[in-house]
Design an enzyme around this catalytic site. Sequence first.
Site, PDB file in Angstrom:
ATOM      1  N   SER A  88       1.085  -1.149  -0.194  1.00 12.89           N
ATOM      2  CA  SER A  88       0.083   0.016  -0.039  1.00 12.89           C
ATOM      3  C   SER A  88       0.796   1.434  -0.120  1.00 12.89           C
ATOM      4  O   SER A  88       1.647   1.285   0.575  1.00 12.89           O
ATOM      5  CB  SER A  88      -0.750   0.004   1.298  1.00 12.89           C
ATOM      6  N   HIS A 102      -2.218   7.358  -4.882  1.00 17.53           N
ATOM      7  CA  HIS A 102      -2.524   6.177  -3.952  1.00 17.53           C
ATOM      8  C   HIS A 102      -2.450   4.870  -4.667  1.00 17.53           C
ATOM      9  O   HIS A 102      -2.956   4.987  -5.772  1.00 17.53           O
ATOM     10  CB  HIS A 102      -3.973   6.322  -3.016  1.00 17.53           C
ATOM     11  N   ARG A 106      -3.129  -6.353  -3.261  1.00 14.53           N
ATOM     12  CA  ARG A 106      -3.345  -7.537  -2.196  1.00 14.53           C
ATOM     13  C   ARG A 106      -3.820  -8.718  -2.586  1.00 14.53           C
ATOM     14  O   ARG A 106      -4.614  -8.917  -3.562  1.00 14.53           O
ATOM     15  CB  ARG A 106      -4.195  -6.578  -1.115  1.00 14.53           C
TER      16      ARG A 106
END
Length: 300
Positions: A88, A102, A106
């Site tokens: 992240s 951003h 995952r």
Amino acid sequence: MKQQFYSYIQNLQDQICKGLEAVEGQAKFREDLWERPEGGGGRTRVIENGKVFEKGGVNISAVHGKLPEAMQKMFNVGEADFFACGLSLVLHPKNPMVPTVHANWRYFEMYDDNGNVIQQWFGGGQDLTPYYLFEEDAIHFHQTCKTACDKHNPEFYPKYKKQCDAYFWNAHRNEARGIGGLFFDYCKETETMTMENWFNYVSEVGNSFLEAYVPIVEKRKDLPYTPENRTWQEIRRGRYVEFNLVHDKGTLFGLKTNGRIESILMSLPPNVQWVYDHHAAAGSEEEKLVHVLENPRDWL
């Protein structure tokens, strides 16, 4: 698969930090290794007070153990063991002409009592939050996302772009957090996509990140700006904070699984303002941005 993806994000973290330090030119990432009492841990890397980046983090984690009660309710299951790992990142540049970015990629597994995998999926995406709108930057970012998607399925970009616009939506403000990008979740095995296919797709997107973002930073980092531009940046950062604390699933997952609080909240910018009943001046560059945030656009 979990070992394959964890190795991938370890290498990706190195690659991204190296690329960002090259464009930063002054500050370096500081590394923290941490352990989660219930199982697993992570490697947090934070950069602060740089020439280009005021604050940023590129974090990886791999956590496992019993699925917390809050997550059992979310997934509508009873007691189960889980494994989750991901990378992240959030970068808050100093110059208001450079957008915040951003990204997250995952992987998740859940097991039965005998340790067999009963659920597994990938998720992730990347999105851009400008303070001043340069349309060619928005087009470049989205084109890079589309190019990565198209190598795997021409339907991915329009689908995940739309999901990104829907997900990064500050419902209480009735506006988007930024100008979007990609967002995908619960990517499970299907007749047409094996988990290996999903791994190849997610890693393609991860590998495209520097190409999507660094050219924009290079182009904008030395542009002049005024104290008024900076004030606007800090007001908009307030909206960023609101989204992360009110709506973001990743933040909530971290808090509910007893994640490391410093790593979870590293996404928050260092300097923010909330100005009472603030409105951008009519006809201004600031208002131009707000119009786009209220009406997400197809950049390609």
